[in-house]
Design a protein around this motif. Sequence first.
Motif, PDB file in Angstrom:
ATOM      1  N   ALA A 174       0.822  -1.209   0.000  1.00 43.49           N
ATOM      2  CA  ALA A 174       0.000   0.000   0.000  1.00 43.49           C
ATOM      3  C   ALA A 174       0.857   1.260   0.000  1.00 43.49           C
ATOM      4  O   ALA A 174       0.580   2.225  -0.706  1.00 43.49           O
ATOM      5  N   ILE A 175       1.910   1.254   0.789  1.00 41.45           N
ATOM      6  CA  ILE A 175       2.765   2.441   0.868  1.00 41.45           C
ATOM      7  C   ILE A 175       3.585   2.584  -0.403  1.00 41.45           C
ATOM      8  O   ILE A 175       3.849   3.682  -0.874  1.00 41.45           O
ATOM      9  N   GLY A 176       3.968   1.473  -0.977  1.00 42.25           N
ATOM     10  CA  GLY A 176       4.795   1.500  -2.199  1.00 42.25           C
ATOM     11  C   GLY A 176       6.196   1.931  -1.854  1.00 42.25           C
ATOM     12  O   GLY A 176       6.725   1.588  -0.800  1.00 42.25           O
ATOM     13  N   ASP A 177       6.748   2.725  -2.710  1.00 40.88           N
ATOM     14  CA  ASP A 177       8.123   3.154  -2.537  1.00 40.88           C
ATOM     15  C   ASP A 177       8.209   4.155  -1.384  1.00 40.88           C
ATOM     16  O   ASP A 177       7.602   5.229  -1.415  1.00 40.88           O
ATOM     17  N   LEU A 178       8.971   3.801  -0.355  1.00 38.29           N
ATOM     18  CA  LEU A 178       9.049   4.652   0.836  1.00 38.29           C
ATOM     19  C   LEU A 178       9.689   5.997   0.546  1.00 38.29           C
ATOM     20  O   LEU A 178       9.395   6.991   1.197  1.00 38.29           O
ATOM     21  N   GLN A 179      10.551   5.995  -0.444  1.00 41.52           N
ATOM     22  CA  GLN A 179      11.213   7.253  -0.759  1.00 41.52           C
ATOM     23  C   GLN A 179      10.216   8.259  -1.343  1.00 41.52           C
ATOM     24  O   GLN A 179      10.247   9.443  -1.000  1.00 41.52           O
ATOM     25  N   THR A 180       9.324   7.759  -2.179  1.00 39.02           N
ATOM     26  CA  THR A 180       8.289   8.624  -2.744  1.00 39.02           C
ATOM     27  C   THR A 180       7.365   9.098  -1.618  1.00 39.02           C
ATOM     28  O   THR A 180       6.954  10.259  -1.573  1.00 39.02           O
ATOM     29  N   PHE A 181       7.083   8.169  -0.717  1.00 45.84           N
ATOM     30  CA  PHE A 181       6.253   8.487   0.442  1.00 45.84           C
ATOM     31  C   PHE A 181       6.911   9.613   1.267  1.00 45.84           C
ATOM     32  O   PHE A 181       6.266  10.568   1.678  1.00 45.84           O
ATOM     33  N   TYR A 182       8.220   9.472   1.447  1.00 45.14           N
ATOM     34  CA  TYR A 182       8.973  10.479   2.209  1.00 45.14           C
ATOM     35  C   TYR A 182       8.872  11.838   1.517  1.00 45.14           C
ATOM     36  O   TYR A 182       8.598  12.861   2.139  1.00 45.14           O
ATOM     37  N   LYS A 183       9.048  11.829   0.205  1.00 51.74           N
ATOM     38  CA  LYS A 183       9.013  13.080  -0.563  1.00 51.74           C
ATOM     39  C   LYS A 183       7.648  13.752  -0.486  1.00 51.74           C
ATOM     40  O   LYS A 183       7.552  14.960  -0.301  1.00 51.74           O
ATOM     41  N   ALA A 184       6.600  12.938  -0.615  1.00 51.04           N
ATOM     42  CA  ALA A 184       5.244  13.489  -0.577  1.00 51.04           C
ATOM     43  C   ALA A 184       4.968  14.102   0.797  1.00 51.04           C
ATOM     44  O   ALA A 184       4.380  15.188   0.904  1.00 51.04           O
ATOM     45  N   SER A 185       5.426  13.411   1.843  1.00 49.67           N
ATOM     46  CA  SER A 185       5.150  13.947   3.180  1.00 49.67           C
ATOM     47  C   SER A 185       5.964  15.220   3.426  1.00 49.67           C
ATOM     48  O   SER A 185       5.499  16.144   4.075  1.00 49.67           O
ATOM     49  N   LYS A 186       7.136  15.271   2.839  1.00 53.85           N
ATOM     50  CA  LYS A 186       7.984  16.461   2.992  1.00 53.85           C
ATOM     51  C   LYS A 186       7.339  17.644   2.266  1.00 53.85           C
ATOM     52  O   LYS A 186       7.310  18.772   2.794  1.00 53.85           O
ATOM     53  N   ALA A 187       6.752  17.386   1.107  1.00 49.04           N
ATOM     54  CA  ALA A 187       6.095  18.450   0.343  1.00 49.04           C
ATOM     55  C   ALA A 187       4.917  18.998   1.156  1.00 49.04           C
ATOM     56  O   ALA A 187       4.696  20.210   1.232  1.00 49.04           O
ATOM     57  N   ARG A 188       4.190  18.069   1.781  1.00 51.25           N
ATOM     58  CA  ARG A 188       3.041  18.452   2.615  1.00 51.25           C
ATOM     59  C   ARG A 188       3.529  19.291   3.806  1.00 51.25           C
ATOM     60  O   ARG A 188       2.931  20.308   4.141  1.00 51.25           O
ATOM     61  N   PHE A 189       4.610  18.851   4.412  1.00 49.44           N
ATOM     62  CA  PHE A 189       5.202  19.517   5.575  1.00 49.44           C
ATOM     63  C   PHE A 189       5.610  20.956   5.206  1.00 49.44           C
ATOM     64  O   PHE A 189       5.365  21.903   5.940  1.00 49.44           O
ATOM     65  N   ASP A 190       6.206  21.116   4.023  1.00 46.43           N
ATOM     66  CA  ASP A 190       6.711  22.423   3.627  1.00 46.43           C
ATOM     67  C   ASP A 190       5.605  23.384   3.186  1.00 46.43           C
ATOM     68  O   ASP A 190       5.765  24.594   3.274  1.00 46.43           O
ATOM     69  N   SER A 191       4.479  22.813   2.726  1.00 43.18           N
ATOM     70  CA  SER A 191       3.474  23.721   2.151  1.00 43.18           C
ATOM     71  C   SER A 191       2.284  24.002   3.076  1.00 43.18           C
ATOM     72  O   SER A 191       1.554  24.940   2.875  1.00 43.18           O
ATOM     73  N   ASP A 192       2.105  23.186   4.095  1.00 39.22           N
ATOM     74  CA  ASP A 192       0.913  23.362   4.934  1.00 39.22           C
ATOM     75  C   ASP A 192       1.303  23.592   6.401  1.00 39.22           C
ATOM     76  O   ASP A 192       1.695  22.660   7.106  1.00 39.22           O
ATOM     77  N   PRO A 193       1.168  24.829   6.865  1.00 39.02           N
ATOM     78  CA  PRO A 193       1.622  25.142   8.246  1.00 39.02           C
ATOM     79  C   PRO A 193       0.867  24.333   9.301  1.00 39.02           C
ATOM     80  O   PRO A 193       1.432  23.964  10.324  1.00 39.02           O
TER      81      PRO A 193
END
Length: 647
Positions: free
Chosen positions: A259-278
Motif C-alpha cells: 500500500a505504501i509502495g516506494d518509501l522514498q516517494t512516500f517520504y518526498k510526498a510527506s515532505k512536500a506536505r510539511f513544507d506547504s501546509d503550516p
Amino acid sequence: MIVCNTANLSSVTIYYPILGLNLSWVLDCSKCLLKIAYRKFATTATTAQTLSTMAVGAENMGNVKRQLVQLFEVSLQATVPSETDVAPLVDACIAKSGVRFGDYQCNNAMGLWSKIKGKQTEFRGPTAVGQAIMKNLPPSDMVESCSVAGPGFVNVVLSRNWIAKSLQKMLIDGIDTWAPCLPVKRAVVDFSSPNIAKEMHVGHLRSTIIGDTLARMLEFSHVEVLRRNHVGDWGTQFGMLIEFLFEKFPNPEDVNEAAIGDLQTFYKASKARFDSDPEFKQRAQQAVVRLQGGEDTYHRAWKQICEISRTEFHRVYERLGIQLEEKGESFYSPYIPGVLEELNKKGIIEDDKGARVIFVQDVNIPLIVVKSDGGYNYASTDLAALRYRINEEKAEWIIYLTDVGQQQHFDMLFKAAKRAGWLPADDGSYPKATHVGFGLVLGEDGKRFRTRSTEVVRLVDLLDEAKNRSKTALLERDTAKEWPEEEVEKTSQAIGYGAVKYADLKNNKQTNYTFNFDQMLNDKGNTAVYLLYAHARICSIIRKSGKDIEEVKRNAKIALDHEDERALGLHLIQFSEVIEEACTNLLPNVLCEYLYNLSEIFTKKFYSNCQVVGSPEESSRLLLCEATATVMRKCFHLLGIVPVYKI
Ligand code: ARG
C-alpha cells in the motif's frame, strides 16, 4: 592490555639472554602460537601499553616479517648495545628495474649510524653498521643468505626449503594458522547504517561492502566483532512521516509495504506536505513529541514505517550475504540524558546561542549536543552510542564507515570523547575509535552516480543488473550451456555480486570511484571475474590430474627448485603479513592487490613455465596449486566473494 585475544598463556620463559641492561620475557600462547614479548629497560619505566606482539620464528608459521623482526631485534642489540630501544625496520624488497637483492631487507643501519656517529664507536660509517647487523644475525633456518647493499641495507634471501616447509605446514594445519593476532579482543564495526524511509543508495553500498570486509578480516584475526547497523530510525522526520501515514491510512490495518509502495516517494510526498501546509507542520511537530513521549499509536506507526524499510534493506543484505545486527539511533535515545548529564558534570558542555555544545581542539565550530529547541540530534545519539560501546559492550576498537563528508563529525565526536576521558588522549592506545571515510561513487559522466529516471540508483536493481549481465556472459560459454539452471544462477550471482564488491574494494577507500558495469564484469584485468576464473582454472588443473589431493598432501613434499615455483611460494607465505597490514590499517585494497598479484604470479610465471600434470614434479606442483587455491579462497572469503570452482 592483554595482547593476545585467545589469551591462553601457558608459560613464562626468559626469551633472549640478557643483553646489556635489557631483559626480555616472553609469554607463550599455546592456542594462537603467539609470543608476547615484554621488554624491560633499566632506564625507561615500561607500562603494560608497551607490550608488543611477535609471532614465533623458525616454526614455519604466520607472519614472516615479524619472524625476521625478531631475528633483527637480537642482532641490533648485539650490534649497538648502547641503543636500547631500536625497532627493527624490516620490509619486503621491491624489485628495481627487475632486480631484487633479496626477499626482505632491514633498513636500520643508516638511522643507527646517525645516532651513534660522533659518539665513541668502532664503526666508520653506515655500511659497516649494516655489515655488523648482518654478522650478528642469529642463525636461523629461515635465512639462506644475507648481503649488504648501498649505504647499509641488509638483504635477506629466505631459504627455499623453509618456504616449502611453511607451505606444507599450512596445507596440513589449515590456513587459519596464518591468521594474525591483533591487540584487541572485541570491536564494533558500525557500517551500512542507512536511514529509514529513505532509499538505501549507492553511497550506503560502499559502507556495506567495505564494512563487511573489515569485519571479516577482524573476525579472521580472532577479534569478536559486533556488526552494528546504526540505522537512522529516530529524529524529527518521523513526526512528518507518521502524520502523513495517519492521513493516508486512517485505518492502521491498511498499512503494508504494497500500500505504501516506494518509501522514498512516500517520504518526498510527506515532505512536500510539511513544507506547504503550516497546519500539517504543526501536527508533525507535535507528533514527534508524542512519539518520543512513548504514546502508543505513534509508536506503532513508527514501528510500521521502520519495518517496511527494513524489508527493503534486507533484500540488499541477503543478496550480498551480509550479516548485521540492527541497533538503530532509537536504541540509544534513552541513554542520552544520562550521558549529557555526565558530560555536564565534567564541565565539558557549554551554552552557545541557546544551544548546548562541546568545543573541541583545533575545530572552530562546536559540536551541538542539544539544539536550541531542546531536541537531541545526530551528535547526541553518537555520544550515547560511543559511551555504550565502550562501557557496556566493552569494545576496544570502534570503527565507523561513512562517506568522507562525515569526517568532521567523527573528528569532533572522538575529541569530545577524549575530553570526557572515555578514550585515551593518545591514538595508539585502546580503547580506540576510528572513522573510515570513503569517497563518492561516480557515474561515467564523472558526477554523483544517478540514473535518468530516479534521482538515486536503487541498490537492488543495480545488483540484479550485475547478476543478469554475468549470466548472459556465462551462457555464452559452451561449457556453461549444459549446466543445470540452479548452477548457472548460483555462479552468475557469485560473479555478478563479487564483481560489484571487488570493484569497490580494490580502490583506495578515500578516492571517488566510477561505477562501470563493463569494466567490473570484464574477464581480463584486475576484476573479480578474472580472479574467480583463475581460481576455477586451478581447481580444474587439480581435478584433471586425477589425484586425490588430500593423499598428495600427506605423502608428497613441496620443492621450489624452479625460480617461478619459488616466486609463487614466497608470495603465498606473505599472506599473513599482508592481512595483518590490511587489518591494522583498515585497508581492504591491500588485500585485493595481494590477491591480484597472486593470480598474476600463478598464471604468468608458474603456470606458463612449470608444467604440472604429467611432469616429474607433478606432486609438488599440485601442492603448489592447492596452496594457491587455498589462499585465494581465503582472500575471496575475506572480501565477501563466493568462490567459483568451475567455469
Ligand atoms: N545513518 C547515517 C547516514 O546515512 C550513517 C550512520 C553512521 N554511524 C554513526 N554511528 N553515525 O549518513
